[in-house]
Each structure stands twice: as structure tokens, then as C-alpha cells.
Scaffold this motif. Structure first.
Motif: not given
Length: 160
Positions: A23-35, A88-102
């Protein structure tokens, strides 16, 4: 050894309630980056990300993903979970500029930026971080094509 005649004083203090790791946002953000890092061209549709998110959270879902990747889908309906916390984690990934929409196969998706690729490389290099998740993603993220995503979504519709 003797026991003290009077008990020592002690007090209780309220502590924060521990939050489970998933449930921690850091876990989900890391997971999305790995995916995204394990996917082709470091990009994936949101549908694929939701499917991968569900697959790494349980053995049954991981087995269903294995069947889809090995082209044995259509025999089973897979109602994968859409979690609000994941969005919500997707929003953090985009907000932290780790990924862009495509767009990926006419679907909204994400693609890792240079900052996201650097984080992916760091996460991949850590041997004792997210090991179970990395094992599943390393095997299935690249082989889970957008065609396979369509198959899962289509299977879901047929099951309704």
C-alpha cells in the motif's frame, strides 16, 4: 539475581500504524518503473500495466498470465483487478517525470523517460529488492504483447 521490590515505571506511547508494503506509494512507483523497464521499448499501455499489476500480486493471476503469454488464453475468463491506488501511483510516476504519456497500439500508455530508465537500472541492480516481482516481470513483461492484452480484455468480455 534478585527481583526489584518495586516494578520499574513504564509508559505507553501511541505509534503510527504500520502500512503494508503493497500500500506504500514508493512500492507501487518502483513496480511501475520495473513493468515499463521490462517491456518492449520501455513502454506499455495502461491496460497492460493493470494486467501485469494483477499478475504479480497472486499465484493464480501469474498462472493466467503465463497461459496468455503462451497463447492458451480464451479458455479462461480473467477478471483482473483495477486498483485505484495503482492509478494514483501512475500519476506519481508521471509527476516525478519518470515516464511520459504515450499511445501504444491505440491505447493510452506510459513510456520511461531518461530519469525513469536510470531508476529502472538502479532497481534492477539491487539483488534483494522486489525479487519476486522482478522474477515475474523479467519472464512475462516483454512477451506480453498488446495483442495478448487484447486477448485478455476480449476474454473478459466473453465471460460477462
Amino acid at each position: 539475581m534478585s527481583l526489584p521490590s518495586q516494578p520499574e515505571r513504564f509508559s505507553f506511547r501511541q505509534r503510527p500504524i504500520p502500512v503494508p508494503g503493497d500500500l506504500r506509494i514508493e512500492w507501487r512507483v518502483s513496480l511501475i518503473v520495473l513493468m515499463l523497464g521490462h517491456s518492449r521499448a520501455k513502454q506499455a499501455s495502461l491496460a497492460k500495466l493493470h494486467i501485469l499489476n494483477d499478475a504479480i500480486r497472486g499465484k493464480r493471476s501469474a498462472h493466467l498470465l503465463e497461459l496468455v503469454v503462451n497463447s492458451k488464453a480464451g479458455m479462461m475468463p480473467w477478471t483482473f483487478r483495477i486498483e485505484p491506488a495503482f492509478a494514483r501511483a501512475v500519476d506519481f510516476v508521471v509527476g516525478d517525470k519518470l515516464a511520459d504519456w504515450t499511445t501504444s497500439s491505440n491505447r493510452s500508455g506510459l513510456q520511461l523517460t531518461a530519469k525513469g530508465i536510470a531508476l529502472f537500472e538502479k532497481l534492477k541492480a539491487e539483488d534483494d529488492v522486489l525479487t519476486a516481482e522482478k522474477d515475474v516481470l523479467a519472464v512475462y513483461a516483454k512477451s506480453m504483447t498488446e495483442g495478448a492484452v487484447s486477448l485478455v480484455i476480449g476474454s473478459k468480455r466473453r465471460a460477462m
